[in-house]
Design an enzyme around this catalytic site. Structure first.
Site, PDB file in Angstrom:
ATOM      1  N   ASP A 214       0.866  -1.186   0.000  1.00  0.00           N
ATOM      2  CA  ASP A 214       0.000   0.000   0.000  1.00  0.00           C
ATOM      3  C   ASP A 214       0.901   1.233   0.000  1.00  0.00           C
ATOM      4  O   ASP A 214       2.060   1.191   0.410  1.00  0.00           O
ATOM      5  CB  ASP A 214      -0.952  -0.024   1.200  1.00  0.00           C
TER       6      ASP A 214
ATOM      7  N   CYS B  98     -12.771 -23.217  19.722  1.00  0.00           N
ATOM      8  CA  CYS B  98     -12.049 -23.208  18.443  1.00  0.00           C
ATOM      9  C   CYS B  98     -11.129 -24.412  18.353  1.00  0.00           C
ATOM     10  O   CYS B  98     -10.477 -24.774  19.330  1.00  0.00           O
ATOM     11  CB  CYS B  98     -11.240 -21.918  18.352  1.00  0.00           C
TER      12      CYS B  98
ATOM     13  N   CYS C  47      -5.581 -22.966  20.425  1.00  0.00           N
ATOM     14  CA  CYS C  47      -6.678 -23.150  21.380  1.00  0.00           C
ATOM     15  C   CYS C  47      -6.734 -24.562  21.946  1.00  0.00           C
ATOM     16  O   CYS C  47      -7.227 -24.773  23.051  1.00  0.00           O
ATOM     17  CB  CYS C  47      -7.999 -22.798  20.721  1.00  0.00           C
TER      18      CYS C  47
ATOM     19  N   ASP D   5      -3.747   7.165  -3.721  1.00  0.00           N
ATOM     20  CA  ASP D   5      -5.146   7.592  -3.836  1.00  0.00           C
ATOM     21  C   ASP D   5      -5.547   8.378  -2.591  1.00  0.00           C
ATOM     22  O   ASP D   5      -4.886   8.279  -1.554  1.00  0.00           O
ATOM     23  CB  ASP D   5      -6.067   6.369  -3.998  1.00  0.00           C
TER      24      ASP D   5
ATOM     25  N   ALA E   3     -11.590   3.827   1.347  1.00  0.00           N
ATOM     26  CA  ALA E   3     -12.217   4.735   2.316  1.00  0.00           C
ATOM     27  C   ALA E   3     -13.445   4.133   2.997  1.00  0.00           C
ATOM     28  O   ALA E   3     -14.406   4.844   3.307  1.00  0.00           O
ATOM     29  CB  ALA E   3     -12.572   6.070   1.648  1.00  0.00           C
TER      30      ALA E   3
ATOM     31  N   CYS F 254      -8.330 -24.672  16.582  1.00  0.00           N
ATOM     32  CA  CYS F 254      -6.980 -24.397  16.082  1.00  0.00           C
ATOM     33  C   CYS F 254      -5.919 -24.904  17.054  1.00  0.00           C
ATOM     34  O   CYS F 254      -6.196 -25.158  18.230  1.00  0.00           O
ATOM     35  CB  CYS F 254      -6.800 -22.914  15.745  1.00  0.00           C
TER      36      CYS F 254
HETATM   37  N1  GUN Z   1      -6.407   1.271   3.394  1.00  0.00           N
HETATM   38  C1  GUN Z   1      -7.647   1.422   3.913  1.00  0.00           C
HETATM   39  N2  GUN Z   1      -8.385   2.268   3.139  1.00  0.00           N
HETATM   40  C2  GUN Z   1      -7.583   2.639   2.116  1.00  0.00           C
HETATM   41  C3  GUN Z   1      -7.785   3.482   0.965  1.00  0.00           C
HETATM   42  O1  GUN Z   1      -8.848   4.068   0.740  1.00  0.00           O
HETATM   43  N3  GUN Z   1      -6.719   3.616   0.118  1.00  0.00           N
HETATM   44  C4  GUN Z   1      -5.513   2.983   0.345  1.00  0.00           C
HETATM   45  N4  GUN Z   1      -4.529   3.146  -0.539  1.00  0.00           N
HETATM   46  N5  GUN Z   1      -5.319   2.188   1.403  1.00  0.00           N
HETATM   47  C5  GUN Z   1      -6.334   2.021   2.267  1.00  0.00           C
HETATM   48 ZN    ZN Z   2      -8.159 -20.957  18.035  1.00  0.00          ZN
END
Ligand code: GUN
Ligand code: ZN
Length: 482
Positions: A90, A276, A281, A125, A193, A278
């Site tokens: 990201d 659970c 757990c 973005d 978003a 796993c």
């Molecule tokens: N991580 C959570 N929301 C967003 C987003 O709107 N854009 C980006 N690039 N990363 C995110």
């Molecule tokens: Zn577990």
């Protein structure tokens, strides 16, 4: 682009697919756990052993890290993380939305992401907050689109660049953004978003945002829901057509001593036993975990197991055609999720065009089931039934004389001819004792039949207890009671 996406199975709006980026394959639906290099609660190599085929990490954090920046640039991310699956990065946009300002440009972040060998990179973005007005939403979307264009200009059409869909809370702008991103050729499209909506349990709004974005996006696009989240909402999101999730929830919850399940979370202190199977757990009690110096790491491992297991369960549900059952079940674990589910059902007409034709079964699970795509599609098929002069729709199996066609009645669908009693959905639907809601829904089917067959005279024969509902729901029709 260096990205392809192939869909192999469908259920409602959900898909099973294969996302290919270069030589790497990510089977979808997929969850990409968020890796913070500074807090490696569970290492990517351990995650791979637990079933992870992809991870996501933050290029902005790495680019500003004295410890990792050079290593990432020299060795590449796959070596740095000792992980051979898909690594998405990201851009720092999320930091931008949280801190309001970051010290990196769009060009710098995408060039850095490319330089460290990311499999999927994201331009800078702008995540427009839910309270933004139309003007701000539009102008921020224009900046986002300009940055996507810039990224494509730098790397060309083949580069594995994600095309985020912004547009705030305005469905028309989200749809426009989705179309613009698809028209520009982006095949991997995160919906952005939405974190503030999920943090405040605004699932009904989330449904509107996702459905609006999907309306604009090409059905061939692989859709990522940015920052989701809790496993209890994966089934609903997949049903809308989201294919990929990224989540820090496993780690954020672990830090606060919270234990995830697919239908909600617990504080560790609330648990007397672990519900659970796993490995974590099975190996200790909640009390022992609480006392352990390794508590956070152990909780994170459990939280990840739960998250992967839910994705696998969704896979199987899509194969079986039982995704509605899973969505219904999950959405009853919180009233705000139920609101989201009910909002989702309002998109029946849209979902109906994507849904598959035949499924393993249809279980009636309450009034929400009346709005399922199978019901809408069945009732739409009634418009193509042949014309007949005198039609009887009979709630019972008794004799009928003097009619040109006799149909039986199966709520919540409506009338059906004997020959269809074994075909989907009539033959595969299991319903409890009839209730008013399902009979009302079935009556809508009778009305559709009557309205689209104006030269037919439709008579309904039902027990006295249904007469008032039938009379109300099927105006102008002859109603008989045996
Ligand atoms: N991580 C959570 N929301 C967003 C987003 O709107 N854009 C980006 N690039 N990363 C995110
Ligand atoms: Zn577990």
């Amino acid at each position: 682009m260096g990205i392809t996406f192939e869909v192999t199975d469908k259920d409602i709006g959900g898909r099973i697919g294969k996302l290919k980026v270069g030589d790497r394959v990510l089977p979808t639906p997929a969850i990409l756990p968020v890796i913070n290099p500074h807090v490696p609660l569970v290492t990517p190599a351990e995650m791979a052993r637990m079933g992870a085929r992809g991870i996501i990490t933050n290029a902005y954090i790495i680019s500003r890290s004295a410890e990792f920046r050079q290593r990432a640039l020299i060795e590449g991310l796959h070596s740095l993380y000792d992980f051979d699956g898909v690594i998405m990065t990201d851009s720092g946009s999320f930091q931008l939305s949280v801190y309001g300002d970051i010290r990196i440009t769009n060009r710098e972040t995408v060039e850095f992401q490319k330089a460290v060998g990311s499999d999927i990179f994201v331009p800078l973005d702008i995540p427009t907050p839910p309270d933004a007005d139309r003007d701000r939403t539009r102008s921020e979307l224009a900046v986002t689109m300009e940055r996507l264009r810039e990224a494509r200009e730098i790397f060309g059409d083949e580069a594995p660049i994600a095309g985020p869909v912004q547009g705030g809370m305005y469905p028309d702008i989200r749809t426009e953004a989705g179309s613009a991103v698809s028209d520009a050729g982006f095949l991997f499209c995160p919906i952005g978003a939405v974190v503030p909506l999920m943090e405040s349990y605004r699932y009904a709004d989330l449904v509107d945002v996702v459905m609006a974005a999907k309306k604009g996006l090409s059905p061939a696009a692989c859709v990522h829901l940015f920052g989701a989240g809790h496993p209890s909402m994966f089934a609903l999101a997949v049903a809308m057509g989201c294919d990929v999730f990224d989540s820090a929830a496993y780690a954020l919850y672990a830090r606060e001593g919270r234990y995830l399940t697919a239908h909600g979370s617990y504080h560790l202190e609330e648990l007397t036993t672990f519900p659970c199977p796993c490995e974590v757990c099975r190996s200790m009690t909640p009390h022992a975990m609480m006392k352990s110096g390794d508590r956070e790491r152990l909780l994170a491992r459990h939280n990840l197991h739960v998250t992967f297991a839910e994705i696998d369960r969704i896979h199987q549900a899509i194969v079986d055609g039982t995704l509605y059952d899973l969505v219904d079940e999950r959405c009853r674990s919180h009233p705000m999720l139920l609101r989201g589910y009910r909002q989702f059902l309002k998109y029946g007409k849209t979902l109906e065009t994507a849904d598959r034709v035949s499924k393993r079964r249809f279980f009636y699970r309450g009034s929400e089931s009346c709005l399922r795509t199978e019901v809408l599609r069945y009732q739409e098929s009634l418009t193509r039934f042949p014309e007949n002069n005198r039609i009887l729709v009979s709630f019972d199996r008794g004799e009928a004389k003097g009619f040109d066609a006799v149909y039986f009645f199966k709520p919540p669908f409506g009338p059906y001819p004997q020959e269809m009693s074994e075909t989907f959905p009539i033959g595969q639907s299991e319903i409890p004792d009839w209730d008013e809601e399902m009979v009302r829904s079935g009556c809508r089917g009778i009305t559709i039949l009557a309205k689209t067959h104006p030269s037919s005279e439709v008579t309904v024969r039902c027990e006295p207890r249904w007469v008032s509902i039938v009379t109300a729901e099927c105006p102008g029709m002859k109603v008989m009671s045996p």
